[in-house]
Design an enzyme around this catalytic site. Structure first.
Site, PDB file in Angstrom:
ATOM      1  N   ARG A  36      47.043   5.436  16.699  1.00 32.04           N
ATOM      2  CA  ARG A  36      46.502   6.646  16.072  1.00 32.04           C
ATOM      3  C   ARG A  36      44.980   6.680  16.147  1.00 32.04           C
ATOM      4  NH1 ARG A  36      46.914   8.421   9.634  1.00 32.04           N
ATOM      5  NH2 ARG A  36      46.134  10.544   9.935  1.00 32.04           N
TER       6      ARG A  36
ATOM      7  N   HIS B  77      61.273  -9.915  11.817  1.00 32.43           N
ATOM      8  CA  HIS B  77      61.117 -11.135  11.011  1.00 32.43           C
ATOM      9  C   HIS B  77      60.248 -10.757   9.815  1.00 32.43           C
ATOM     10  CE1 HIS B  77      63.071 -13.587  14.052  1.00 32.43           C
ATOM     11  NE2 HIS B  77      62.325 -12.993  14.955  1.00 32.43           N
TER      12      HIS B  77
ATOM     13  N   ARG C   7      64.700 -17.035  18.809  1.00 29.09           N
ATOM     14  CA  ARG C   7      63.968 -16.478  19.942  1.00 29.09           C
ATOM     15  C   ARG C   7      63.763 -17.460  21.087  1.00 29.09           C
ATOM     16  NH1 ARG C   7      64.864 -11.248  18.851  1.00 29.09           N
ATOM     17  NH2 ARG C   7      64.003 -10.609  16.820  1.00 29.09           N
TER      18      ARG C   7
ATOM     19  N   ASN D 177      54.814 -18.194   7.695  1.00 24.86           N
ATOM     20  CA  ASN D 177      54.906 -19.548   7.162  1.00 24.86           C
ATOM     21  C   ASN D 177      55.833 -20.381   8.050  1.00 24.86           C
ATOM     22  OD1 ASN D 177      57.705 -19.833   6.013  1.00 24.86           O
ATOM     23  ND2 ASN D 177      57.041 -18.169   4.658  1.00 24.86           N
ATOM     24  N   PHE D 178      55.708 -21.694   7.939  1.00 21.85           N
ATOM     25  CA  PHE D 178      56.381 -22.547   8.911  1.00 21.85           C
ATOM     26  C   PHE D 178      57.899 -22.511   8.772  1.00 21.85           C
ATOM     27  CE2 PHE D 178      57.573 -26.585  11.001  1.00 21.85           C
ATOM     28  CZ  PHE D 178      57.004 -26.323  12.232  1.00 21.85           C
TER      29      PHE D 178
ATOM     30  N   GLN E  28      48.929  -4.628  13.558  1.00 21.61           N
ATOM     31  CA  GLN E  28      49.112  -4.214  14.943  1.00 21.61           C
ATOM     32  C   GLN E  28      48.078  -3.171  15.348  1.00 21.61           C
ATOM     33  OE1 GLN E  28      53.116  -3.030  15.810  1.00 21.61           O
ATOM     34  NE2 GLN E  28      52.800  -2.990  18.007  1.00 21.61           N
TER      35      GLN E  28
END
Length: 216
Positions: free
Chosen positions: A70, A59, A161, A150-151, A66
């Site tokens: 590393r 998306h 989903r 954003n919405f 994230q």
């Protein structure tokens, strides 16, 4: 309320909540969804698999931060907790529900994960950089991330989903997202639903039966 010739500030300050909700509903029904892009939500998502996070980042109209493989040592927190092997493994990886139906497969899966974890630790102990040692980590490895969306995009992502045919893990993520949005705005949470609820029929190749297939 007429907003003709009113300034942006006047519209914002004078629009009552029931009028605002009525306006949002009208815009939604007419397909004028651009205004929804001015509202955004930020979620902290923890302990999902890398497989799930790979689906999330598809998306593209969103921002993601994230947890790094590393600069952080995989499993450091769980390993330091002194928990037994069973809890330790379940704290590090996602276990698909379908695996639970087969005890022999579940045992082999646990052994595979433990072997990989030990190899990872061995690589680090021999001076292999974490950025290279991570190559052996499977898709089931836990990860955490922050997602801002954003919405308008959140509605689109939810329409895909929250479908019953979506993969179970990412569907559970969006079910939780809908609950969190509900806590902030029960009104807006109503717009987060499977696409069949929006278009009135199922346009997937295979239907879950929630809505009828569109007649050709």
């Amino acid at each position: 309320m007429s907003i003709t010739n009113k300034s942006i500030f006047d519209v914002y300050s004078e629009l009552k909540e029931d009028e605002a909700q009525d306006l949002v509903k009208r815009l939604y029904k007419m397909g004028h969804h651009t205004p929804f892009e001015h509202a955004s939500f930020t979620f902290g998502i923890e302990n999902i698999s890398r497989s799930c996070s790979h689906q999330l980042v598809r998306h593209r109209i969103a921002s993601f931060t994230q947890k790094s493989q590393r600069y952080t040592r995989f499993g450091a927190k769980a390993l330091a907790s002194g928990s037994d092997k069973r809890v330790e493994i379940e704290d590090l990886y996602v276990f698909p529900p379908s695996f639970q139906k087969h005890s022999s497969i579940l045992t082999k899966y646990r052994d595979y994960l433990e072997l990989g974890r030990r190899l990872y630790e061995d690589l680090l102990s021999k001076g292999v950089p974490a950025e290279d040692a991570r190559y052996i980590l499977p898709n089931s490895t836990h990860t955490s991330l922050v997602m801002t969306m954003n919405f308008r995009e959140l509605m689109h992502a939810s329409s895909l989903r929250l479908c019953q045919r979506a993969q179970w893990e990412i569907r559970s993520v969006f079910e939780e997202i809908k609950k969190r949005v509900f806590e902030v705005s029960p009104f807006l949470s109503e717009f987060l639903c499977p696409k069949c609820e929006i278009i009135g029929y199922c346009n997937e190749e295979k239907s879950c039966g929630r809505k009828p297939k569109k007649e050709s």
